[in-house]
Design a protein around this motif. Structure first.
Motif, mmCIF file in Angstrom:
data_model
loop_
_atom_site.group_PDB
_atom_site.id
_atom_site.type_symbol
_atom_site.label_atom_id
_atom_site.label_comp_id
_atom_site.label_asym_id
_atom_site.label_seq_id
_atom_site.Cartn_x
_atom_site.Cartn_y
_atom_site.Cartn_z
ATOM 1 N N GLU A 25 -5.646 -3.825 -10.651
ATOM 2 C CA GLU A 25 -4.248 -3.848 -10.229
ATOM 3 C C GLU A 25 -3.807 -2.394 -10.090
ATOM 4 O O GLU A 25 -3.930 -1.623 -11.038
ATOM 5 N N VAL A 26 -3.302 -2.049 -8.929
ATOM 6 C CA VAL A 26 -3.039 -0.642 -8.632
ATOM 7 C C VAL A 26 -1.547 -0.399 -8.446
ATOM 8 O O VAL A 26 -0.859 -1.152 -7.742
ATOM 9 N N ALA A 27 -1.066 0.654 -9.082
ATOM 10 C CA ALA A 27 0.270 1.185 -8.817
ATOM 11 C C ALA A 27 0.112 2.439 -7.974
ATOM 12 O O ALA A 27 -0.648 3.350 -8.332
ATOM 13 N N VAL A 28 0.794 2.486 -6.847
ATOM 14 C CA VAL A 28 0.792 3.664 -5.978
ATOM 15 C C VAL A 28 2.047 4.463 -6.292
ATOM 16 O O VAL A 28 3.165 3.964 -6.116
ATOM 17 N N ILE A 29 1.882 5.678 -6.762
ATOM 18 C CA ILE A 29 3.017 6.542 -7.098
ATOM 19 C C ILE A 29 3.237 7.543 -5.974
ATOM 20 O O ILE A 29 2.342 8.311 -5.633
ATOM 21 N N ASP A 30 4.419 7.511 -5.383
ATOM 22 C CA ASP A 30 4.810 8.380 -4.271
ATOM 23 C C ASP A 30 3.864 8.240 -3.082
ATOM 24 O O ASP A 30 2.970 9.064 -2.882
ATOM 25 N N PRO A 31 4.049 7.209 -2.262
ATOM 26 C CA PRO A 31 3.169 7.002 -1.110
ATOM 27 C C PRO A 31 3.235 8.116 -0.084
ATOM 28 O O PRO A 31 2.336 8.248 0.748
ATOM 29 N N GLY A 32 4.297 8.937 -0.098
ATOM 30 C CA GLY A 32 4.326 10.123 0.741
ATOM 31 C C GLY A 32 4.895 9.895 2.122
ATOM 32 O O GLY A 32 5.578 8.904 2.383
ATOM 33 N N PRO A 33 4.618 10.818 3.051
ATOM 34 C CA PRO A 33 5.176 10.729 4.398
ATOM 35 C C PRO A 33 4.490 9.641 5.208
ATOM 36 O O PRO A 33 3.373 9.228 4.916
ATOM 37 N N ALA A 34 5.173 9.211 6.247
ATOM 38 C CA ALA A 34 4.655 8.121 7.087
ATOM 39 C C ALA A 34 3.674 8.666 8.116
ATOM 40 O O ALA A 34 3.917 8.620 9.328
ATOM 41 N N LEU A 35 2.564 9.177 7.635
ATOM 42 C CA LEU A 35 1.484 9.671 8.488
ATOM 43 C C LEU A 35 0.362 8.641 8.455
ATOM 44 O O LEU A 35 -0.148 8.310 7.382
ATOM 45 N N ALA A 36 -0.029 8.139 9.628
ATOM 46 C CA ALA A 36 -1.001 7.047 9.689
ATOM 47 C C ALA A 36 -2.314 7.372 8.962
ATOM 48 O O ALA A 36 -2.810 6.533 8.200
#
Length: 267
Positions: A25-36
């Motif tokens: 189970e993964v928590a993503v912290i700060d996914p960041g800018p919308a760069l593909a």
């Protein structure tokens, strides 16, 4: 695990750090800018079917926009504290509003949300239990200091109080910042951050004791060698210190463009 976005710059250093906590189970912290390419890298490293939470340390635009696409792909809720600056609040798709002290618990980890306003009103650090790792977003950075910009909701008094809160955490193991490398001596880093801000405040007070000055004049004296691209940010730091001094009754002034002076008896 850390995935660094390809958005280097004066304000972002080598790029925004996106952290992946957990395996099954993964928590993503700060996914960041919308760069593909960055979103693809985060999704590939985490595993689309394993992402359960998308956590935001705050809603400044170099930290959250990829959350929209990541949420679309995974269905994981976007989790953040309330109180985003007005410029950010209308677009951030927050699905779960966090509270100070609230825990995000996966099968292999426990993250505690710590409200640390100062850089932004809704700034949050995440403390990883067991490993005693602290994800600090923009509150503490590696290799530089943090911008406290009143025009984006920054508050120097709150910022210092939040630093003191982090400094009081016992047996802290490492700091994982929003920009830059992991730091393995948290106490040294936090002490240096506090000392730096106190030094800047003393410089402001010393200069105002000589004569009233504007934000620009104070900045030229305190930051004589600032890079041109950072001059405006330096002025906003000085303004943040002035606002703190005014709130404490130690200084008086007429906003960002006016003249500031010490109040009687504060020299």
């Amino acid at each position: 695990r850390r995935v660094v976005a390809d958005n280097p710059g004066l304000m972002t250093g080598p790029g925004t750090n996106t952290y992946l906590v957990g395996v099954d189970e993964v928590a993503v912290i700060d996914p960041g800018p919308a760069l593909a390419p960055h979103i693809d890298a985060v999704a590939g490293a985490a595993g689309i079917d394993r992402v359960r939470w998308i956590l935001l340390t705050h809603t400044h635009p170099d930290h959250w926009p990829a959350a929209e696409e990541l949420h679309r792909r995974t269905g994981a809720p976007v989790c953040a504290l309330p109180g985003a600056p007005r410029a950010d609040a209308v677009t951030v798709p927050i699905g779960r509003v966090l509270a100070d002290g609230e825990a995000i618990e996966g099968s292999e980890f426990r993250l505690e949300a710590l409200h640390t306003p100062g850089h932004a009103p809704n700034h949050c650090c995440f403390l990883l239990a067991g490993e005693r790792g602290l994800f600090t977003g923009d509150h503490v950075l590696e290799g530089t200091t943090t911008v406290v910009n009143p025009q984006r909701g920054g508050d120097m008094a709150q910022y210092l109080a939040s630093l003191e809160r982090l400094r009081a955490i016992r047996r802290l193991g490492r700091i994982l910042p929003g920009h830059g490398d992991v730091m393995t001596e948290p106490t040294v880093v936090l002490d240096a951050y506090l000392a730096h801000r106190r030094m800047r405040e003393r410089e402001v007070v010393t200069l105002l004791a000589e004569e009233p000055r504007s934000v620009r004049r104070l900045t030229r004296a305190i930051y004589p060698d600032v890079a041109p691209g950072l001059a405006e940010m330096a002025r906003r730091q000085v303004y943040a210190h002035l606002r703190k001094l005014r709130a404490e009754g130690r200084a008086a002034g007429r906003g960002y463009t006016g003249v500031w002076r010490l109040t009687p008896g504060q020299g």
